[in-house]
Each structure stands twice: as structure tokens, then as C-alpha cells.
Design an enzyme around this catalytic site. Structure first.
Site, short mmCIF file in Angstrom:
data_model
loop_
_atom_site.label_atom_id
_atom_site.label_comp_id
_atom_site.label_asym_id
_atom_site.label_seq_id
_atom_site.Cartn_x
_atom_site.Cartn_y
_atom_site.Cartn_z
N HIS A 363 35.06 19.58 66.73
CA HIS A 363 34.79 18.14 67.52
C HIS A 363 33.38 18.37 68.25
O HIS A 363 33.28 17.41 69.20
CB HIS A 363 36.02 17.94 68.49
N LYS A 555 33.88 5.97 79.19
CA LYS A 555 34.10 7.23 78.51
C LYS A 555 33.86 8.53 79.83
O LYS A 555 33.65 8.19 80.70
CB LYS A 555 33.26 7.38 77.35
N ARG A 556 34.38 9.60 79.25
CA ARG A 556 34.21 10.63 80.08
C ARG A 556 32.97 10.67 80.53
O ARG A 556 31.77 10.34 79.95
CB ARG A 556 34.64 11.84 79.46
N LYS A 561 26.03 11.99 77.72
CA LYS A 561 26.50 10.53 77.45
C LYS A 561 25.52 9.55 78.04
O LYS A 561 25.64 8.39 77.91
CB LYS A 561 28.28 10.37 77.79
N THR A 663 34.74 7.45 69.52
CA THR A 663 35.84 6.52 68.96
C THR A 663 35.95 5.17 69.87
O THR A 663 36.22 4.17 69.21
CB THR A 663 37.12 7.27 68.78
N LYS A 667 36.43 1.20 69.06
CA LYS A 667 37.39 0.20 69.75
C LYS A 667 36.41 -1.07 70.21
O LYS A 667 37.09 -2.14 69.93
CB LYS A 667 38.01 0.93 71.03
C1 NBG Z 1 35.28 15.02 71.15
C2 NBG Z 1 33.71 14.39 70.98
C3 NBG Z 1 33.76 12.83 70.51
C4 NBG Z 1 34.89 12.63 69.55
C5 NBG Z 1 36.22 13.27 69.87
C6 NBG Z 1 37.18 13.04 68.57
C7 NBG Z 1 35.80 17.08 72.05
C8 NBG Z 1 35.86 18.67 72.05
N1 NBG Z 1 35.02 16.29 71.17
O1 NBG Z 1 32.63 12.48 70.03
O2 NBG Z 1 33.07 14.51 72.11
O3 NBG Z 1 34.78 11.26 69.10
O4 NBG Z 1 35.95 14.67 70.08
O5 NBG Z 1 36.67 13.56 67.46
O6 NBG Z 1 36.55 16.51 73.25
#
Ligand code: NBG
Length: 818
Positions: A363, A555-556, A561, A663, A667
Site C-alpha cells: 500500500h 485525508k490524513r 498529500k 480512496t 468517494k
Molecule cells: C494507503 C495509501 C493510500 C491507499 C490506501 C489503501 C497506507 C500504508 N497506505 O493511497 O497511502 O488508498 O493505503 O490502499 O496506509
């Protein structure tokens, strides 16, 4: 005779009401005069839970069916979001329950609001696991989500004086009606100590692990209902406890306190979810957590295999175990240990089973987020696993050496053990070597994985590498959280979009030019914006105008980002209006939300910057009625209900090549927002799906990002030659947003002018130019609405049902029930 639950399931309104009243009385010990709102919530929750029981028990019985292949989804995080509304939607009883609640003279929304967010995840990764469980069940694929029952989930965020304050998340304090404790399903977990080897009676080499201590993992089960299909699956989370609540031996010796200390340590393991984006270094407890839940889960899988009357050799025909990132990757060594040490398998047979059962999803491409543990930590906590990892590595490297033709660098790069400087176990290497499939989470991410991070592994076994682009469940993200839009969809294209998003949503295209339809579409968005404005007023006391363009980034918080790029654009607008009060700008409300890791200084400073800019902008009469800035506190699944559906513009502005998928981008777009975004992660595929004319693309492409950094990027030059940018940076530097304090935001300025690792300055011009296009487009409301409709119509691909079908076909080789 009918059970109470079955009676209720007849969905007869007076009986539903009675069931709620019964639960209030018998489970809460309260009458209607004594009941608090929370008591009512619990009573309603149990009523709904009872209605899933039949499906669930059926599932639990089916787990013993020899012929079914089960997906075990191993994940340190499951960000489920509130259960009540979702369960009502999936059971198809939303209106029945709502009516029953209202007939009891209760405010239905207040009941829903009582539920604590089960925040057992950080963000996208944990929420993806939750969407996948929803889709697995809706597609009738037997599955168990295995994870940790953290006593404290992700912290609650408060904002004080513009700074983030973390507050412990006591989500279990008032009880959790959705789980059932299964103290009879429990496993012992060893930790620490040493190993001794010997030869058994048959002369076989054996290893005995003598642990320093043991803890016990207890199963807590939560039912996962499918969408109107009478199916259910299982989320099984492990809680750690002391093996015995008193160590009688110690006790008799008089060492009562030592026994109590050990009990306290045992319970610490599942105590708290670690926030991500912080250096892993030395986080012994985190490795213990990972091992704890993996070992419980694998022991559970082996128990199920035996209960089914099957032998372990055939494990991979009965289970596919998916590792969600590297957090569960110790599963590779643990499954080997269980097979070899505890079930007497020889190495090759054990390895065969392990590899064919396990698969791994990556991820992230960020090097600092790739997990690694020092050898010393590993040796002290998991001495037996370290031996097994060495052996896996030896055998693997021996094969590699044959192919490597003396290329020692290649061998070093592939090794599980990182030998540069302090020695580490690289968990992504372990996961990759121990799996039959490795996948990325968007087309671009998978390409970059193959090209860079896992390139050597890809060359060795290209067939192992696959892409499965992420998706999100339309049940929660449209039907539950945007009921007005959902109703409009159903009225015009029927209700099949709920389960066949890809083939059904596209039917909306033909309404894009229909004036009446557009009008309804516009009204729904407007109403959703009014609702969000209301909540914003409640929580921040900021008044925002629903007629303005809602420009949202939730988002975080992370530098990659680039929330700060968004801020630079806001300041740029502010500056333009200040310099020329008659400047014609589109009225905008900039909304931010997201948590920063408690130890991530820059991310926290960016929150402070957003709030500081907000304070100045929102109180400056020169820009009144033109721009407003809001930081929405404590963004989580529960709060997100109001946010995605109210957005006109979705900010997806990461540095290209850094966001694995995203994601939130899905949404937003599914709920009618247009995207301003870089060519990164799943943005690329959204761009392709909705069409260039319906997407605001800007910025460097991943290739160009690499080129730029390779050629010695000098952000200061951009600053000194771009007048507009210079004014923005100078404004921050001057202390305008920090009450004259020229030091407060210096770390951000220094980072931008010095290294600018995420190329904020490089993309500034392109971003502000693109934002101008957004404003121009928004001026033509009718056309904007058309673009919004087309966005939704073309987002069908991004349903998690599609993702799960791909996993089933390409990786798990499982078929839905029936
Ligand atoms: C996160 C990514 C996102 C991705 C999500 C789900 C981690 C390690 N990765 O871009 O930063 O959408 O995983 O796949 O949290």
C-alpha cells in the site's frame, strides 16, 4: 416455535417497537421514563443485531463445510465506521426501524449519533479493509476479517488555539453491542525467551522455543451483513489477556505484585492502535501486536481446518490468507513455525503450503513507510522466527545466486536482511518471498512497484505481480451517506446500482442534458451543502455560505498529500483580493479535515497554518463574501457522512508517484464532486473514466517528478522568479498569519525553499492556473452540473465489488457461495 428474533424479522412495525422496548427493559434494565438516548441506541442496536443472527449463525455453521474456500483477510486495521445505519441498509430494514423509532417519539438521527466511531484504523488502509468485508459478504464469498480489538482506537482530534490536541478514544467505555466475546476461542501466544534444538526419536532436527512469557488472545466476533442477500461474514478481533489472572506460583512465593505486573503487560498488547506516519524505531510493542494477532489468526485457521476434518496439506484449497500491507507479514514465518515445530512438517512441505496460502498487498511506495525491524528487537521478541527467517533467506538467496551470475549487489538488494549499517529485517521482502501473489492498489502504483521498489523481485518472478485497483462500497458511501442522491438514482435508473455499480451507473449519462434532472441534481447538492454548513457552524462556530463553491480536502495530514499547496493557493487568492478589492473571484469555502500523527511535527504545523490562515481570512472584511476557510475537527468515518456529499470540488493533489491509490478521491467523485488532481494513484484511472473534460488535471507526472529531483531541483529559484508565489511565501514569513511571530511557520518555509521534497513550489503555478479553470467552470452552473452527473455516471468501476471480484479471480481463486 418462532424465536423472538424470527418474529422480529417479520418486520411488523408494532413488533419492532415492542422488540426495542423489550431490549430496553431486559438488556438495559430501563423503562421509557428512565432511558437515556444512549440506552435507546443500545436497545435499537440489539434489535437490529438480532435480525442478523439467523444469517450469521448459518454462516458460522457453513465455516465447517469442507468444500468452501474461505478468505482470511489479515489486517492490523479495520475502520468499520458506525454499524447501526449500515446494518439497517444492508438488511433492507432502514425505513422499518426508522419508523418504529419515530413512533416511539424518538429522534432517529439522534439515535444514530449515539454510536461511537469504532476507529480501529488510521485512514485509507483500514477503511479499505472495511469496504472489502462489505463487498465480500455482498458477493457471498465466505470470509473472516482477522485483526486486533484495540481498546483505544485512533485518537480523537480537538483543535485548541489552532493546534491539534490528541484525546484518547474510549470507544468501548459505554459498551459495544455489535460484538460477541468468545472466551472459548482463545490461543496462547509466546513472546521472548530463547530456542533450544535437539534430535527427536526419529533423528529429526527439532527446535523448542522457550518463551520468556505467554499471553492469551481471545476472540471477539462482529457480524458483517451483506447487502440484502441473507449472507453474513465474520470480523474476528483479538484481545490480549494474561494467561492466568493470578500466577499462583508467584503468588504463593509472595510475589503478588510481579504477577500483577505481568497481567498488566499482557493486556497492553491490544491496548492501543499506533498512529502511522511516525518512525517505527524501537516500537517493540507494535511488533508484539503484529505477531499477537497473526499467531491467533493462524492458529484459528488451523483449528478450523481440523474441525472441518481436513488435513493441513490441503490448507491452500481451504484458505487464502491476504496480508493487508506488511503489518501481518510475520505470518510467513509464523505459519512455517506452526507447521514445522508444532505439526511436524518438513521444510519443503511447509514452505509449499505457506506460499500457496499467503498473498500480499502493498500500500505504499514511501521508503520511510516500508516496515523494518532491527535484528536485536526481533531476536529478543521472536527468537524462533528470526531463525526461520534466516533459513528462508538462505534458501531464497541460494536460488538467486544461481541466476545472479556473481552480481553481489543484486543479492544484497534482494536479501530479507538489510545489511547496510544497522541490520534490519525487511518485512516487505519477507511478505513478497512468502506469497504466491503480490499486488499494488492502482495501475500506476503497481507499475511503480515493479519498476522501483520491488523491481528486483519483479524480475525474478514477474507472474507474481498483479494490480487490483482499490474500490469503495456504494452501500455506505452513496446509499447510507447520501440518501437524497441515492433516491434520485433509484428513481431514474432503478436500484440495481447498489450491487452492479459498473453496469448501472453509466445509465445516468443520458440524463446529463436533461434540464429537469439537472435541476434536481443541483438541489440535492445544495441541500447537502446546507447540512454541512449547519454542522460546521455547530462545531467551529464559522458561518459558511452554501452558495459558495465547497472546495474540500479531507485525508490524513501528510506533506506528500500537500495540504500546504492548497493553503498557498488560498493565500494567493487572499492576496489578490487584498491588492485589488474589485477582483472578480468565485466565492469559495475551503474546507480541510484530517488527523496528523502525534509525532509528526510538520503535519501538525500545517494544521496550525490552516487554522491561522482561516482566522485572518475569515475576519477580514475585505474578503468577506469571497473566501472562507474551515478546519473541520476530528474527521473520521462518522463525520465524513456530511462531508463527501457536500463537496463541489475534491482536492487530490499529492506529488505524483507518492499516493498509492487514494480512496477519498473515489468517494468524492461518486457523490458528484469534480476533482482537481495530479496524475497520481487512482486519480489516473478516475481521469480516464470520467474523461479529461470532466477532471481538473495539473502538475508534474511521476516521470517528471523523478526527472526534476534527479536533475538537482532548486526550489529557491522558483520562489525568486515567480512573483505571485514569492508574495505568498513572503506573506507567511512576514507574520501576517502568526500575529507577527516570524518564527512560527519558519520550518514550513525553510522546507519549501530548501529541499521542497514534495515539489510544492514546482507545481504551484500549474495548480493556481488550474484552480482558475475551476472557477471559470463553476461560473457556468449548468455545465458544472452536467460534469458532476457525468462524473458519477462513470465512476462505476470504483466499487469495491469490482475490486473483490478481481481478487477472487486473480489471487484467491475462490467462488461465491451457491
Ligand atoms: C494507503 C495509501 C493510500 C491507499 C490506501 C489503501 C497506507 C500504508 N497506505 O493511497 O497511502 O488508498 O493505503 O490502499 O496506509
Amino acid at each position: 416455535m418462532d424465536t423472538n428474533a424470527e418474529k422480529i424479522a417479520s418486520r411488523n412495525k408494532p413488533e419492532l417497537k415492542q422488540a426495542i422496548l423489550d431490549n430496553l427493559y431486559y438488556l438495559r434494565g430501563k423503562s421509557t421514563t428512565l432511558a437515556t438516548m444512549h440506552d435507546w441506541y443500545i436497545a435499537v442496536a440489539y434489535t437490529v443485531r438480532n435480525m442478523m443472527m439467523k444469517n450469521w449463525v448459518k454462516l458460522l455453521e457453513r465455516l465447517y463445510n469442507k468444500d468452501l474456500k474461505i478468505v482470511g483477510y489479515l489486517s492490523a486495521e479495520f475502520l468499520m465506521g458506525p454499524h447501526l445505519g449500515n446494518a439497517m441498509i444492508n438488511l433492507g430494514i432502514f425505513d422499518d426501524i426508522k419508523n418504529a423509532v419515530e413512533e416511539l417519539d424518538l429522534d432517529f438521527n439522534q439515535i444514530l449519533q449515539q454510536e461511537e466511531e469504532p476507529g480501529l484504523g488510521n485512514g485509507g488502509l483500514g477503511r479499505l479493509a472495511a469496504c472489502y468485508l462489505d463487498s465480500l459478504t455482498t458477493l457471498k464469498v465466505p470470509a473472516i476479517g482477522y485483526g486486533i480489538r484495540y481498546e483505544f482506537g485512533i485518537f480523537d482530534q480537538q483543535i485548541r488555539d489552532g493546534w491539534q490536541i490528541e484525546v484518547t478514544d474510549k470507544w468501548l467505555q459505554r459498551g459495544n453491542p455489535w460484538e460477541i466475546a468468545r472466551p472459548e476461542i482463545c490461543y496462547n501466544i509466546k513472546l521472548g525467551g530463547y530456542t533450544e534444538n535437539y534430535y527427536d526419536a526419529e533423528g529429526k532436527y527439532k527446535v523448542n522455543w522457550v518463551p520468556y512469557y505467554e499471553v492469551k488472545g481471545i476472540a471477539y466476533d462482529t457480524p458483517v451483513p451483506g447487502y440484502k442477500n441473507a449472507a453474513a461474514n465474520l470480523l474476528r478481533l483479538w484481545k490480549s489477556e494474561a494467561v492466568e489472572s493470578f500466577d499462583f506460583y508467584e503468588f504463593n512465593k509472595g510475589d503478588y505484585y510481579e504477577a500483577v505486573d505481568e497481567k498488566i503487560f499482557s493486556e497492553t498488547i491490544s491496548k492501543i492502535l499506533y498512529p502511522n506516519d511516525e518512525p517505527e524505531k524501537g516500537k517493540r510493542l507494535r511488533l508484539a501486536q503484529q505477531y499477537f494477532f497473526v499467531s491467533c489468526s493462524l492458529q484459528d485457521v488451523l483449528r478450523l481446518q481440523r474441525l472441518r476434518g481436513l488435513n493441513i496439506d490441503g490448507l491452500s484449497s481451504s484458505f487464502n490468507l491476504q496480508m493487508n500491507d506488511t503489518h501481518p507479514s510475520i505470518a510467513v514465518a509464523e505459519l512455517m513455525r506452526l507447521l514445522i515445530d508444532e505439526n511436524n512438517f518438513d521444510w519443503d512441505r511447509a514452505w509449499n503450503i505457506t506460499q500457496s496460502c499467503l498473498s500480499y498487498t502493498n500500500h505504499t511506495l514511501l521508503p520511510e513507510a516500508l516496515e523494518k525491524w532491527t535484528l536485536s528487537l526481533f531476536a529478543s521478541l521472536l527468537p524462533r522466527h528470526l531463525e526461520i527467517i534466516y533459513e528462508i533467506n538462505n534458501r531464497f538467496l541460494n536460488e538467486v545466486k544461481i541466476k545472479a551470475n556473481g552480481d553481489n549487489q543484486l543479492v544484497r538488494r534482494l536479501s530479507i536482511i538489510d545489511e547496510d549499517g544497522e541490520r534490519y529485517v525487511r518485512m516487505a521482502h519477507l511478505a513478497c518471498i512468502g506469497s504466491h501473489a503480490v499486488n499494488g492498489v492502482s495501475a500506476l502504483h503497481t507499475e511503480l512497484l515493479k519498476r522501483d521498489v520491488m523491481h528486483d523481485f519483479y524480475e525474478l518472478a514477474p507472474e507474481k505481480f498483479l494490480n487490483v485497483t482499490n474500490g469503495v462500497t456504494p452501500r455506505r458511501w452513496i446509499k447510507l451517506y447520501n440518501p437524497k442522491l441515492a433516491a434520485l438514482l433509484t428513481a431514474n435508473i432503478g436500484e440495481r446500482w447498489n450491487t452492479s455499480l459498473e453496469t448501472e451507473l453509466i445509465k445516468l449519462e443520458k440524463f446529463a442534458d436533461n434540464t429537469g434532472f439537472r435541476e434536481k441534481w443541483k438541489q440535492i447538492k445544495h441541500q447537502n451543502k446546507i447540512d454541512l454548513a449547519h454542522i460546521i457552524k455547530q462545531r467551529t462556530n464559522i458561518e459558511v455560505d452554501p452558495n459558495s463553491l465547497f472546495d474540500i480536502q479531507v485525508k490524513r495530514l501528510h506533506e506528500y498529500k500537500r495540504q500546504h499547496l492548497n493553503v498557498l493557493h488560498i493565500i494567493h487568492l487572499y492576496n489578490r483580493i487584498k491588492n485589488n478589492p474589485s477582483t472578480d473571484v468565485v466565492q469559495r469555502t475551503f474546507i480541510f479535515g484530517g488527523k496528523a500523527a502525534p509525532g509528526y511535527f510538520m503535519a501538525k504545523l500545517i494544521i496550525k497554518l490552516i487554522n491561522s490562515v482561516a482566522e485572518v481570512v475569515n475576519n477580514d472584511s475585505d474578503v468577506a463574501g469571497k473566501i472562507k476557510v474551515v478546519f473541520f475537527p476530528d474527521f473520521n468515518v462518522k463525520n465524513s457522512e456530511y462531508v463527501y456529499r457536500a463537496a463541489d470540488l475534491s482536492e487530490q493533489i499529492s506529488t505524483a508517484g507518492k499516493e498509492a491509490s487514494g480512496t477519498g478521491n473515489m468517494k468524492f467523485s461518486m457523490n458528484g464532486a469534480l476533482t482537481i488532481g495530479t496524475y497520481d494513484g487512482a486519480n489516473v484511472e478516475i481521469f480516464e473514466a470520467v474523461g479529461a473534460e470532466n477532471f481538473f488535471l495539473f502538475g508534474l507526472k511521476a516521470e517528471e517528478v523523478y526527472e526534476t529531483t534527479r536533475n538537482g531541483y532548486r526550489p529557491y529559484e522558483i520562489y525568486s522568479t515567480n512573483q505571485e508565489l514569492k508574495e505568498v511565501i513572503d506573506l507567511i514569513q512576514s507574520g501576517v498569519f502568526s500575529k507577527g511571530d516570524t518564527n512560527l511557520f519558519k520550518p514550513i518555509i525553510d522546507s519549501l525553499l530548501g529541499q521542497d521534497p514534495y515539489l510544492v513550489l514546482k507545481d504551484f503555478q500549474s495548480y493556481t492556473g488550474c484552480q482558475q479553470k475551476v472557477s471559470d467552470a463553476y461560473n457556468d452552473k449548468d455545465h458544472w452540473t452536467k460534469m458532476s452527473i457525468l462524473n458519477v455516471a462513470r465512476m462505476g468501476k470504483f466499487s469495491s465489488d469490482r475490486s473483490i471480484r478481481e481478487y477472487c479471480e486473480k489471487i484467491w481463486h475462490v467462488k461465491p457461495l451457491e
